[in-house]
Scaffold this motif. Structure first.
Motif, PDB file in Angstrom:
ATOM      1  N   LEU A 117       0.860  -1.175   0.000  1.00  0.00           N
ATOM      2  CA  LEU A 117       0.000   0.000   0.000  1.00  0.00           C
ATOM      3  C   LEU A 117       0.897   1.226   0.000  1.00  0.00           C
ATOM      4  O   LEU A 117       1.645   1.448   0.953  1.00  0.00           O
ATOM      5  CB  LEU A 117      -0.906   0.000   1.242  1.00  0.00           C
ATOM      6  N   ARG A 118       0.848   2.004  -1.088  1.00  0.00           N
ATOM      7  CA  ARG A 118       1.609   3.261  -1.172  1.00  0.00           C
ATOM      8  C   ARG A 118       0.624   4.411  -1.019  1.00  0.00           C
ATOM      9  O   ARG A 118      -0.392   4.446  -1.706  1.00  0.00           O
ATOM     10  CB  ARG A 118       2.312   3.390  -2.512  1.00  0.00           C
ATOM     11  N   VAL A 119       0.953   5.321  -0.115  1.00  0.00           N
ATOM     12  CA  VAL A 119       0.044   6.433   0.146  1.00  0.00           C
ATOM     13  C   VAL A 119       0.788   7.759   0.066  1.00  0.00           C
ATOM     14  O   VAL A 119       2.000   7.817   0.250  1.00  0.00           O
ATOM     15  CB  VAL A 119      -0.650   6.290   1.517  1.00  0.00           C
ATOM     16  N   GLY A 120       0.036   8.811  -0.204  1.00  0.00           N
ATOM     17  CA  GLY A 120       0.579  10.159  -0.255  1.00  0.00           C
ATOM     18  C   GLY A 120      -0.437  11.131   0.301  1.00  0.00           C
ATOM     19  O   GLY A 120      -1.568  10.762   0.604  1.00  0.00           O
ATOM     20  N   GLY A 121      -0.025  12.364   0.458  1.00  0.00           N
ATOM     21  CA  GLY A 121      -0.931  13.387   0.975  1.00  0.00           C
ATOM     22  C   GLY A 121      -0.749  13.605   2.460  1.00  0.00           C
ATOM     23  O   GLY A 121       0.368  13.591   2.967  1.00  0.00           O
ATOM     24  N   GLU A 122      -1.867  13.798   3.151  1.00  0.00           N
ATOM     25  CA  GLU A 122      -1.841  14.080   4.585  1.00  0.00           C
ATOM     26  C   GLU A 122      -2.864  13.217   5.309  1.00  0.00           C
ATOM     27  O   GLU A 122      -3.943  12.963   4.783  1.00  0.00           O
ATOM     28  CB  GLU A 122      -2.164  15.551   4.843  1.00  0.00           C
ATOM     29  N   ILE A 123      -2.502  12.793   6.512  1.00  0.00           N
ATOM     30  CA  ILE A 123      -3.439  12.067   7.374  1.00  0.00           C
ATOM     31  C   ILE A 123      -3.470  12.779   8.711  1.00  0.00           C
ATOM     32  O   ILE A 123      -2.433  12.967   9.353  1.00  0.00           O
ATOM     33  CB  ILE A 123      -3.023  10.598   7.575  1.00  0.00           C
ATOM     34  N   ASP A 124      -4.674  13.178   9.099  1.00  0.00           N
ATOM     35  CA  ASP A 124      -4.863  13.822  10.395  1.00  0.00           C
ATOM     36  C   ASP A 124      -6.238  13.430  10.929  1.00  0.00           C
ATOM     37  O   ASP A 124      -6.886  12.533  10.386  1.00  0.00           O
ATOM     38  CB  ASP A 124      -4.690  15.341  10.288  1.00  0.00           C
TER      39      ASP A 124
END
Length: 109
Positions: free
Chosen positions: A3-10
Motif C-alpha cells: 500500500l503506497r500512500v501520499g498526501g496528509e493524514i490527520d
C-alpha cells in the motif's frame, strides 16, 4: 501486499485512513507481508501511526506481518521516540522490508 500512500493524514480523515488500512489488511493472505509505504506523505498525525499500530496487532494474530516504510527522517524519529517498543517493523525502503521478511518467523495458529 503493498500500500503506497501520499498526501496528509490527520484527525479530519482518520476514518478514511482506517477504512483503507482495514481493507488492504483484509485482502492480505496469511502467512504474508503487508507493506505500508508512506514515503509520499506530506504529513502524518499521531492518529495515522495509531491506526497502523493497532492494525499491526490484528495482523499478527492472523499470521501477517505489517511493516511501515518511509524515507523521511521525521518518521524514523517519531517511530523511535513516541512508539518505541511497539511491534511495528520500520524500514526506509520497500526493498529493505521485502529483503528482511521471513515468513518462517510468523506465528502459526
Amino acid at each position: 501486499m503493498l500500500l503506497r500512500v501520499g498526501g496528509e493524514i490527520d484527525a479530519a480523515n482518520r476514518d478514511t485512513w482506517q477504512c483503507l488500512v482495514d481493507e488492504v489488511a483484509a485482502a492480505t493472505t496469511a502467512p504474508g507481508l503487508l507493506v505500508v509505504d508512506t514515503s509520499g506523505m506530506d504529513f502524518m498525525a499521531s492518529v495515522a501511526f495509531r491506526v497502523l499500530i493497532e492494525q499491526s496487532a490484528r495482523c499478527r494474530v492472523r499470521g501477517i506481518t505489517l511493516c511501515l516504510v518511509s524515507n523521511q527522517p521525521i518518521v524514523a524519529r517519531i517511530m523511535g521516540a513516541a512508539w518505541a517498543g511497539v511491534e511495528l517493523p520500520f524500514y526506509q525502503s520497500v526493498d529493505a522490508a521485502l529483503h528482511d521478511y521471513r515468513p518462517s518467523q510468523l506465528s502459526r495458529h
